[in-house]
Enzyme design. Structure first.
Site, mmCIF file in Angstrom:
data_model
loop_
_atom_site.group_PDB
_atom_site.id
_atom_site.type_symbol
_atom_site.label_atom_id
_atom_site.label_comp_id
_atom_site.label_asym_id
_atom_site.label_seq_id
_atom_site.Cartn_x
_atom_site.Cartn_y
_atom_site.Cartn_z
ATOM 1 N N GLY A 241 17.277 -28.031 -31.873
ATOM 2 C CA GLY A 241 15.978 -27.951 -31.208
ATOM 3 C C GLY A 241 15.022 -29.094 -31.488
ATOM 4 N N ARG B 104 30.912 -26.032 -38.549
ATOM 5 C CA ARG B 104 30.742 -25.502 -39.916
ATOM 6 C C ARG B 104 30.835 -23.976 -39.911
ATOM 7 N NH1 ARG B 104 25.660 -26.054 -37.650
ATOM 8 N NH2 ARG B 104 24.598 -24.041 -37.543
ATOM 9 N N VAL C 44 25.621 -19.184 -40.717
ATOM 10 C CA VAL C 44 24.882 -18.150 -41.449
ATOM 11 C C VAL C 44 25.337 -16.758 -40.993
ATOM 12 C CG1 VAL C 44 22.598 -17.156 -41.880
ATOM 13 C CG2 VAL C 44 22.862 -19.649 -41.737
HETATM 14 C C1 MV4 Z 1 18.313 -25.934 -23.721
HETATM 15 C C2 MV4 Z 1 17.440 -24.901 -23.319
HETATM 16 C C3 MV4 Z 1 17.240 -24.725 -21.968
HETATM 17 N N1 MV4 Z 1 17.827 -25.537 -21.074
HETATM 18 N N2 MV4 Z 1 18.885 -26.718 -22.791
HETATM 19 C C4 MV4 Z 1 17.622 -25.401 -28.447
HETATM 20 C C5 MV4 Z 1 18.477 -25.794 -29.587
HETATM 21 C C6 MV4 Z 1 19.503 -26.708 -29.047
HETATM 22 N N3 MV4 Z 1 20.767 -26.374 -29.621
HETATM 23 C C7 MV4 Z 1 19.470 -26.511 -27.565
HETATM 24 N N4 MV4 Z 1 18.337 -25.710 -27.263
HETATM 25 C C8 MV4 Z 1 18.011 -25.403 -25.975
HETATM 26 N N5 MV4 Z 1 18.590 -26.168 -25.002
HETATM 27 C C9 MV4 Z 1 18.626 -26.524 -21.503
HETATM 28 N N6 MV4 Z 1 19.194 -27.326 -20.598
HETATM 29 C C10 MV4 Z 1 16.855 -24.104 -24.308
HETATM 30 C C11 MV4 Z 1 17.117 -24.371 -25.638
HETATM 31 C C12 MV4 Z 1 16.457 -23.538 -26.593
HETATM 32 C C13 MV4 Z 1 17.156 -22.630 -27.386
HETATM 33 C C14 MV4 Z 1 18.525 -22.486 -27.313
HETATM 34 C C15 MV4 Z 1 19.197 -21.594 -28.119
HETATM 35 C C16 MV4 Z 1 18.488 -20.804 -29.002
HETATM 36 C C17 MV4 Z 1 17.146 -20.909 -29.097
HETATM 37 C C18 MV4 Z 1 16.456 -21.828 -28.301
HETATM 38 C C19 MV4 Z 1 15.066 -21.927 -28.394
HETATM 39 C C20 MV4 Z 1 14.391 -22.817 -27.637
HETATM 40 C C21 MV4 Z 1 15.086 -23.638 -26.724
#
Ligand code: MV4
Length: 446
Positions: free
Chosen positions: A164, A290, A293
């Site tokens: 994030g 990995r 948690v």
């Molecule tokens: C995104 C998304 C919405 N659309 N990509 C957050 C962590 C990173 N691993 C990718 N993330 C996100 N990517 C697109 N195209 C929303 C998030 C996201 C999110 C994803 C998983 C768990 C929590 C989150 C919290 C905020 C945003």
């Protein structure tokens, strides 16, 4: 099998790894900072080496100090746990070069998955659905052109990011310049590369991930999925398996897709494929190379000891079972208990004057805490994981309430009251929540 393993971590995961080693007759070496001399896993380990001052950069992230400790104690392998050096490809390579087994995938696989654009490319080639997006963006004009092609809203992400950090959303042409510049600045400050790319922004997805186990002989199984949508500020708070959002066909689809992609890239060890799920469709996000948690909820429903399997696989053993042999039973939920004020989330380290963990059928507590333990203020505030297992989701919710009520932690504030409030929300009880639900509703919790 390995005779001696160094645990390059602290806290509950260090204890988790120690327990798996002990049950396999493997000796353990704990490494610890000056602030962790009294930790439970240090007391239990066969040997302990102090590797530096409290600050993580001076101890748990100090690669040469850890390699030196491994060499001096003569271990066969190093388990990195999660966080710290667990997804540092250079560290994995260093370990390998010293003739020590790294308990995890090959360094090349860690390196590839660390580059979120390459990971996305690989996922696409392996037949996984990915979100429509761009290559590396070289300037604001390119970002604007691409955004108009994809259609707003869009999200700009750091190539070397994940978790994030450095992500910026733009809802229109007015916002794209700032989003691009800010994502780039954050990437520059936090990662080795400031390259950024763009994806269509999904506004209300759930976060679903699939647990993979793969040996060195091409045998790959999945252990089902986990729903990790209950989060705030990119920190997961509660995870559950199976996801209440999926029907059997969707579950089979995503788990089988993830399993086959892991097989195609020749993945080895435990790993997790992360997806966003919106309007009945899955989109690959990234792969975690990995132990995670939240692995205990998968252990609860599958009966597989994931850390034991990591150790066996790193030692060259075969899985010894195939996908048909994996049976997933019931439902499991994990509450992450943090030493924080449950209203403000301000970390609250200090002395735990009283500690009584819940027990009984279907209840597991993974924690390093004991009565009289002083929580050092230098590290992550998660102090315990409460994992509850049962046959039905309703039964598990009742059991979680019971276990939270039984928990006694005095001397510090914890997030147990927050978990009790979440367990009482109708939407949570009904399994109706996306990744924004907690942040959008927390202020209305009674
Ligand atoms: C995104 C998304 C919405 N659309 N990509 C957050 C962590 C990173 N691993 C990718 N993330 C996100 N990517 C697109 N195209 C929303 C998030 C996201 C999110 C994803 C998983 C768990 C929590 C989150 C919290 C905020 C945003």
């Amino acid at each position: 099998m390995f005779e001696k393993v160094l645990i390059a971590n602290r806290g509950e995961v260090a204890l988790r790894i120690h327990r798996a080693c002990r049950e396999m007759g493997i000796k353990t070496v704990a490494v610890h900072s000056e602030a962790d001399a009294n930790a439970m896993h240090v007391r239990l380990a066969d040997e302990a080496v102090c590797i530096g001052p409290a600050r993580p950069g001076d101890s748990y992230l100090n690669k040469s100090a850890i390699i030196s400790a491994a060499t001096i104690t003569g271990v066969d392998a190093i388990h990195p746990g999660y966080g710290f050096l667990s997804e540092d490809a250079d560290f994995a390579e260093m370990v390998e070069e010293h003739g020590i087994a790294f308990i995890g995938p090959k360094s090349e696989q860690i390196r590839m998955m660390g580059d979120k654009l390459k990971a996305r490319e690989f996922a696409k080639e392996c037949g996984l659905p990915v979100i429509e997006g761009s290559d590396v963006l070289n300037n604001v004009d390119e970002a604007r052109t691409k955004a108009n092609e994809i259609g707003y809203p869009v999200i700009i992400k750091a190539k070397a990011g994940g978790g994030g950090k450095g992500m910026k959303i733009a809802y229109n042409d007015q916002e794209i310049g700032t989003a691009y510049m800010m994502a780039k600045a954050e990437a520059k400050a936090s990662f080795p590369s400031d390259d950024v790319y763009m994806e269509k922004y999904l506004q209300n997805p759930r976060h679903i991930e699939v647990q993979i186990l793969a040996d060195s002989y091409g045998n790959v199984v999945h252990l089902g999925e986990r729903d990790c949508s209950i989060q705030r500020q990119n920190q997961k708070i509660i995870e559950e398996t199976p996801s209440p959002a999926l029907n059997e066909a969707q579950r089979k689809e995503i788990c089988e897709l993830a399993r086959s992609a892991a097989a195609k890239i020749g993945y080895i060890s435990a790993g997790t494929m992360e997806f966003l799920f919106e309007d009945g469709k899955f989109y690959f996000l990234e792969m975690n190379t990995r132990l995670q948690v939240e692995h205990p909820i998968t252990e609860a429903v599958s009966g597989v000891d994931i850390v034991r399997e990591q150790l066996r696989i790193a030692d060259g053993a075969k899985l010894g079972y195939s996908q048909e042999d994996i049976k997933l039973h019931g439902c499991a939920i994990e509450c992450r208990i943090n030493a924080e004020d449950p209203e403000t989330f301000v970390p609250n380290a200090g002395k735990v004057t009283e500690w009584h963990a819940p027990g009984g059928l279907g209840v597991r507590v993974d924690s390093e805490i004991y009565s009289g333990y002083k929580i050092p203020p230098f590290y992550d505030s998660m102090i315990a994981k409460l994992i509850v297992h049962g046959r039905t989701r309703n039964g598990v919710l009742m059991r979680m309430n019971r276990a939270l009520e039984e928990f006694v932690i005095d001397g510090i504030k914890t997030t147990i009251p927050l978990h009790q409030k979440i367990m009482a929300q109708p939407e949570y009880i009904d399994g109706i929540y996306d990744i924004h639900w907690l942040e959008n509703n927390i202020r209305n919790f009674k």
